[in-house]
Write a protein that holds these residues in place. Structure first.
Motif: not given
Length: 908
Positions: A293-302, A326-332
């Protein structure tokens, strides 16, 4: 004040791009022969600058070549760059530089040794390869790692030109040895070269064993970021022996998830996801899920472009393993300054991650999006609310209330999109939320888009018994029936019939009027057919009409995970490639599959590709100065027999092109379409059409020579295609050269070669194009085009069926496989139409009048393509009407559309 040396370096080189003087070539020639080295270097820079901006400086070839004997590395690099670009057009003169290449390959300076080998690899001239093998063999064992890694990439380039040479000289075995090299960059380039060769040849030349695996994992920690990508991609194709080995590899790969380079991260994610399929321990899967989960979320800061690529990949990942995010919906949740393409992708992922736990915050977010200024984004957001309702039954009521709030906003496009999604909710949950119909009816006047109108009409017809004035509402739409979109007309017709079946007394006149308009005044065959079906049902058996029109329909399904499981697994294996962005398997859009070396192939097979060479990280590979790359693999072709270093598995007595048909000016009179305007084909304008004579297809070509040199002979090659076509004779030899400003024609015979069949996904329309590459053998230039093939050219005699076989086949094919169209004819004579079809191997089966329609007659025909696919067709003619209605059926729906188009052309 800057020094003279600093002034001549760096950004000041831009001055070389601004020279536009008359007599410049003569001036450059003098400077190239100057005894002053700085003047000579500047002259070569000017030549390279002219070459870069597209000027033809090939007339200076000999003068630039004279500068090759120098100790100055900068000058040598420039001359080599020039040679790479013009070697194809000046192969004989390029041979003059071979001695220098061989000498430089033994130079004490490793930079010069590497430069010589790299340049010889980039010069795609067959005769150069004869001199390349010895220096390349030495360089692969060179003491300097920079030379070894450059030589590894060169092997992949050589394999493109002469695969047998690479195998005979044992270069593949040496590449395998390089994987055990002490230098990680050499290992990475060895892996890159083997991967490229494997992709080109279709063979598993990588052959990862347990020992090789450990060496790759060891090199992973030390090589460059792009080297890590190559190694990780190779690991993703490896199948571990068991779950324990898979866990061990994942443990070594997971540190790459924290890498700064997004390509490394995505390749590492691909490895972990592929290996997770082998792991059964729930604790291990949960641990890996938390790590991904963390690396995929980090890519959204590119930057947005990287975000988009990451989101397209994440879209696949959440369909395969939703627990990861499933717990990271807010980053989208979309940001106000996100580009629209990023917002749209985020919306898709939000819908996929929506659950009963987070649906409240998702609906609040989507409701906020519905107030944005971008209309497309607002529509997509409103649609997303409806999709959440369809996906989550317990949240459906809350979603409906949000949609009603949006309808009360009275924003036109919001209301229309809300009507569309509420219709889908009604279909998902019948007889549950009909209380909102009154609110929808209040907004009828705001509906002006076909989809919204059709949806509202469907709702009125479906729930006519609950709407007091349903007939009046439908009547208001009927006033503009003739001007409405076909989808609205079809909805109106069905809704009116439903209304009539539920309340016949009030709507008898209205249904009669609708049926009259649909059957007598409409040109739309679908509308007419449906009108006739309803008319006959209502007039013969009203109870049967009720059973058909008012039957219970299956509820619609949640389409959040739209991809088939097999396709999803394929795309997961292709993460971090174009496949994962297009959401299509590679074979649907990549034309680079080259299986020339497959063990069970009896004939030569060629394919071309659109990518440059591997190993760009070396700083010198990748095709040099942008010169034409020999994608045809035809370098050094000898038209009088054989080839130099090109695979020839045929039995044509050494003639690479065989003895197939074709001849100058021999083509039938066919309509040709321009496929090359000369801008990308060196001034050669090409027009192409297809014909068939004596059941033998041909490609008819016209050439207009707008180049500066005569066209003497050409070589032609097809890519794999949906029709299995290949040239019967790859050589195009004109009786007389086509001089500049002149034209010439050629009829190229075609043959059906099963080895040239491109895979076609079942149910996916086959691409109608044939991709063609042509090489001018007088100057070595290559150009490409795609031409639309006409399926009737390969209709065969086997298409004729017995009547009993036709009837059995027609009944066996489901109605969902039917394709309809209306064909405009020059006359209504049925016999003439049958003769036209017979001339193209479309065979007459039967002919009969239409019951209860004495002015109409039906003709049944059949045909078959050279691949054995049969097509059945029904043509309906009406007296006095210069058109017929065509219905085509086939078991193979991928080719049905092409067959329908072919029959239409035969009739016209």
């Amino acid at each position: 004040m800057p020094s003279k040396s600093s002034k001549s370096a760096g950004g000041s080189d831009s001055r070389f791009f601004t020279t536009q003087k008359k007599g410049e070539m003569h001036e450059l020639r003098q400077e190239l022969h100057s005894s002053d080295r700085s003047v000579k270097v500047d002259a070569v820079k000017k030549v390279i600058a002219n070459m870069t901006v597209g000027k033809d400086v090939s007339m200076l070839f000999t003068d630039v070549l004279n500068c090759i004997q120098t100790d100055n590395i900068e000058l040598k690099k420039l001359v080599y760059l020039y040679l790479i670009n013009y070697a194809k057009s000046q192969p004989e003169k390029t041979l003059l530089a071979v001695n220098t290449f061989v000498k430089d390959a033994n130079d004490p300076n490793p930079l010069i040794r590497a430069l010589a080998v790299r340049t010889m690899g980039c010069i795609r001239v067959e005769r150069i390869t004869e001199y390349l093998c010895e220096p390349l063999s030495r360089s692969l064992r060179d003491e300097d790692p920079y030379v070894r890694k450059t030589a590894a990439v060169c092997v992949a380039k050589l394999y493109d030109i002469a695969p047998e040479l690479v195998e005979d000289r044992g270069f593949l075995e040496i590449l395998h040895d390089l994987i055990s090299d002490a230098n990680p960059s050499v290992v990475a380039n060895g892996v890159a070269a083997l991967s490229e060769i494997a992709e080109t040849s279709g063979k598993d030349v990588m052959k990862i064993s347990t020992s090789v695996l450990q060496k790759l994992l060891a090199a992973l920690n030390e090589c460059t970021e792009w080297g890590q990508v190559f190694i990780l991609d190779s690991l993703s194709k490896y199948t571990p022996a068991d779950a324990r080995e898979a866990e061990g590899i994942i443990e070594r790969v997971t540190p790459r998830l924290q890498h700064a380079n997004s390509a490394v991260v995505m390749s590492a994610v691909k490895v972990v996801l592929n290996y997770m399929n082998m792991i059964t321990a729930e604790d291990t899967i949960r641990t890996l899920t938390r790590k991904l989960a963390p690396p995929l979320v980090t890519l959204l800061n590119s930057e947005p472009e990287t975000q988009y690529v990451a989101l397209r990949n994440i879209n696949l990942i959440v369909q395969k393993r939703p627990a990861i995010l499933e717990n990271e919906i807010k980053v989208f949740f979309a940001k106000y300054n996100d580009p629209i393409y990023v917002k749209m992708e985020k919306l898709e992922i939000i819908i996929k991650l929506a659950s009963e736990r987070n649906v409240e915050q998702v609906l609040l977010e989507l409701k906020e999006y519905a107030t944005e200024v971008d209309v497309d984004f607002v529509r997509k957001s409103v649609s997303a609310i409806g999709r959440c309702a369809i996906k989550l039954e317990r949240a459906a009521e809350r979603c409906i209330s949000v949609l009603l709030e949006l309808i009360h906003s009275k924003v036109n496009y919001v209301v229309q999109e809300a009507v569309v999604v509420i219709k889908d909710i009604f279909r998902r949950y019948p007889n549950k939320y009909e209380s909102v119909i009154a609110t929808l009816c209040e907004n009828l006047e705001t509906l002006d888009e076909p989809e919204a109108k059709a949806s509202m009409i469907w709702i009125i017809g479906e729930y006519a018994e609950r709407i007091d004035n349903a007939d009046e509402l439908l009547d208001s739409f009927l006033e503009s029936f003739e001007e409405e979109d076909p989808s609205v007309q079809l909805s109106l017709l069905t809704a009116t019939v439903k209304c009539f079946l539920k309340a016949p007394e009030q709507t008898q006149e209205m249904v009669q009027r609708v049926l009259d308009m649909a059957t007598e005044e409409s040109d739309n065959p679908d509308l007419r057919d449906r009108g006739f079906v309803y008319w006959r049902l209502l007039s013969t058996d009203p109870e049967a009409a009720k059973a058909v029109v008012l039957s219970e329909r299956p509820v619609i399904e949640d389409d959040t995970s739209k991809l088939e499981p097999e396709l999803l697994d394929t795309l997961i294996r292709q993460i971090a490639t174009l496949s994962s962005i297009y959401h299509k398997p590679p074979e649907l859009f990549v034309t680079r599959a080259n299986i020339r070396a497959s063990a069970d192939t009896d004939e030569d097979e060629y394919a071309y590709e659109d990518e440059n060479d591997v190993g760009a990280e070396d700083g010198g590979g990748g095709g040099g100065g942008g010169g034409p790359v020999d994608l045809l693999d035809m370098g050094g072709v000898d038209l009088n027999g054989g080839s130099n270093g090109v695979a020839n598995g045929g039995d044509a007595g050494g003639d690479l092109f065989g003895l197939g048909g074709g001849g100058e000016g021999g083509g039938a009179s066919v309509q040709k379409v321009q496929v090359c305007d000369g801008s990308s084909s060196g001034g050669v304008v090409v027009s192409v059409g297809f014909a068939s004579a004596n059941n033998s297809p041909s490609m008819e070509m016209d050439f207009v020579n707008n180049s500066a040199t005569p066209i003497t002979s050409l070589a032609v090659q097809f890519n794999k295609n949906a029709f299995s076509l290949s040239p019967a004779n790859q050589a195009i030899n004109f009786a007389a050269p086509i001089m500049p400003g002149s034209t010439g024609s050629f009829s190229l015979g075609l043959s059906i070669n099963p080895a040239m069949a491109a895979p076609v996904q079942p149910g996916v329309p086959a691409p109608p194009t044939v991709q063609v590459a042509i090489k001018r053998l007088d100057n070595g230039s290559v150009f490409y085009f795609a031409a639309n093939f006409e399926l009737e050219c390969i209709f065969t005699q086997s298409g004729a069926l017995e009547r009993s076989a036709f009837i059995a086949t027609w009944k066996a094919i489901p109605d969902t496989n039917e394709l309809y169209s209306t064909v405009q004819l020059s006359g209504s004579n049925i016999d003439v139409a049958i003769q036209k079809l017979a001339a193209k191997n479309v065979f007459f089966i039967a002919r009969r009048p239409v019951p209860n329609a004495p002015d109409q007659e039906v003709v049944y025909v059949s045909c078959a393509g050279s691949n054995g696919t049969s097509f059945l067709a029904e043509l309906t003619f009406k007296v006095g009407v210069n058109a017929c209605k065509l219905c085509v059926k086939s078991e193979n729906t991928s080719y049905s559309g092409l067959a329908k188009d072919a029959i239409e052309r035969c009739l016209k």
